[in-house]
Design an enzyme around this catalytic site. Structure first.
Site, short mmCIF file in Angstrom:
data_model
loop_
_atom_site.label_atom_id
_atom_site.label_comp_id
_atom_site.label_asym_id
_atom_site.label_seq_id
_atom_site.Cartn_x
_atom_site.Cartn_y
_atom_site.Cartn_z
N HIS A 91 -4.79 5.91 -1.29
CA HIS A 91 -5.43 5.77 0.01
C HIS A 91 -4.47 6.08 1.15
O HIS A 91 -4.92 6.36 2.26
CB HIS A 91 -5.97 4.35 0.15
CG HIS A 91 -7.39 4.26 0.58
ND1 HIS A 91 -8.28 5.32 0.61
CD2 HIS A 91 -8.11 3.19 1.02
CE1 HIS A 91 -9.46 4.90 1.03
NE2 HIS A 91 -9.39 3.62 1.30
N ASN B 159 -10.83 0.92 7.01
CA ASN B 159 -12.23 0.90 7.44
C ASN B 159 -12.42 0.78 8.95
O ASN B 159 -13.53 0.95 9.44
CB ASN B 159 -12.98 -0.22 6.73
CG ASN B 159 -13.04 -0.01 5.24
OD1 ASN B 159 -12.56 0.99 4.71
ND2 ASN B 159 -13.63 -0.96 4.54
N TYR C 266 0.80 -1.22 0.00
CA TYR C 266 0.00 0.00 0.00
C TYR C 266 0.84 1.28 0.00
O TYR C 266 0.30 2.37 -0.10
CB TYR C 266 -0.96 0.01 1.19
CG TYR C 266 -1.95 -1.12 1.13
CD1 TYR C 266 -2.97 -1.14 0.19
CD2 TYR C 266 -1.85 -2.19 2.02
CE1 TYR C 266 -3.87 -2.19 0.13
CE2 TYR C 266 -2.75 -3.25 1.97
CZ TYR C 266 -3.75 -3.24 1.02
OH TYR C 266 -4.63 -4.28 0.96
N PHE D 183 -6.14 -1.16 9.11
CA PHE D 183 -6.73 -0.99 7.79
C PHE D 183 -7.76 0.13 7.85
O PHE D 183 -8.34 0.41 8.90
CB PHE D 183 -7.30 -2.29 7.20
CG PHE D 183 -6.22 -3.25 6.79
CD1 PHE D 183 -5.61 -3.11 5.55
CD2 PHE D 183 -5.78 -4.25 7.64
CE1 PHE D 183 -4.59 -3.96 5.16
CE2 PHE D 183 -4.78 -5.10 7.26
CZ PHE D 183 -4.17 -4.97 6.02
#
Length: 191
Positions: free
Chosen positions: A19, A66, A14, A64
């Site tokens: 994001h 969420n 990532y 993460f």
């Protein structure tokens, strides 16, 4: 004590994704503040620094995106911080690449990490700094888009936006959210 929360996803795959731009801002603030190595606590990586004369915790949730509220809730409880003591730094699909938007509160705008934080804190009156990552091209899925790395031709603009976002965070610390909004928000005709 204030807390600047950079949103992102843990793991090497990532790094450099749209994001994770919130983590790029906390990394820049960490560099500016000469922060020591991060500590793993509150389901996050934390660094304590003084910026513009204000003690601040730079928080990078490791849950993460969420589930970002878990880390924020833990640190809010431990330090007895109010929602106004936080600045959430995250990506925004609805802003053009490199544009910033500071707000004192409001909806999550579909950003799931921010939505989780608002839910955990029980209010939408949480300051946030959104960095534009642009819209997905064509029919590309939005989730795939935000999990993709920035293109090489976008990197100069992204690096400038990260530095400007760090400036905005420092203004928030020193002078409050209204000053940050007045200095860094783009008008609709500047998009």
């Amino acid at each position: 004590m204030k807390c600047i929360v950079g949103l992102g996803n843990p793991g090497g795959k990532y790094v450099g994704t749209r994001h994770n731009i919130g983590w790029e801002v906390t990394a820049e603030l960490s560099r500016r503040g000469g922060a020591p190595a991060g500590k793993s606590r509150f389901d996050a990586i934390t660094r304590e620094v003084v910026l513009k004369g204000v003690p601040v915790i730079l928080l990078e949730p490791q849950t993460f995106m969420n589930l970002s509220g878990r880390s924020v809730g833990q640190i809010a409880k431990f330090y007895k911080m109010s929602p106004a003591d936080f600045l959430i730094v995250c990506d925004d699909l609805n802003l053009p690449l490199g544009k910033l938007r500071v707000r004192a509160g409001g909806s999550s705008g579909g950003q799931k990490g921010l939505a989780d934080i608002l839910q955990v804190l029980g209010t939408d009156a949480v300051p946030r700094l959104r960095l534009g990552v642009g819209r997905p091209p064509g029919t590309m899925d939005a989730a795939a888009y935000v999990l993709a790395q920035f293109r090489k031709d976008e990197r100069i603009e992204v690096d400038l936006a990260v530095a400007t976002a760090a400036d905005a965070a420092e203004v928030w610390l020193a002078d409050g959210v209204d000053s940050a909004m007045n200095r860094f928000n783009v008008s609709s005709d500047q998009k």
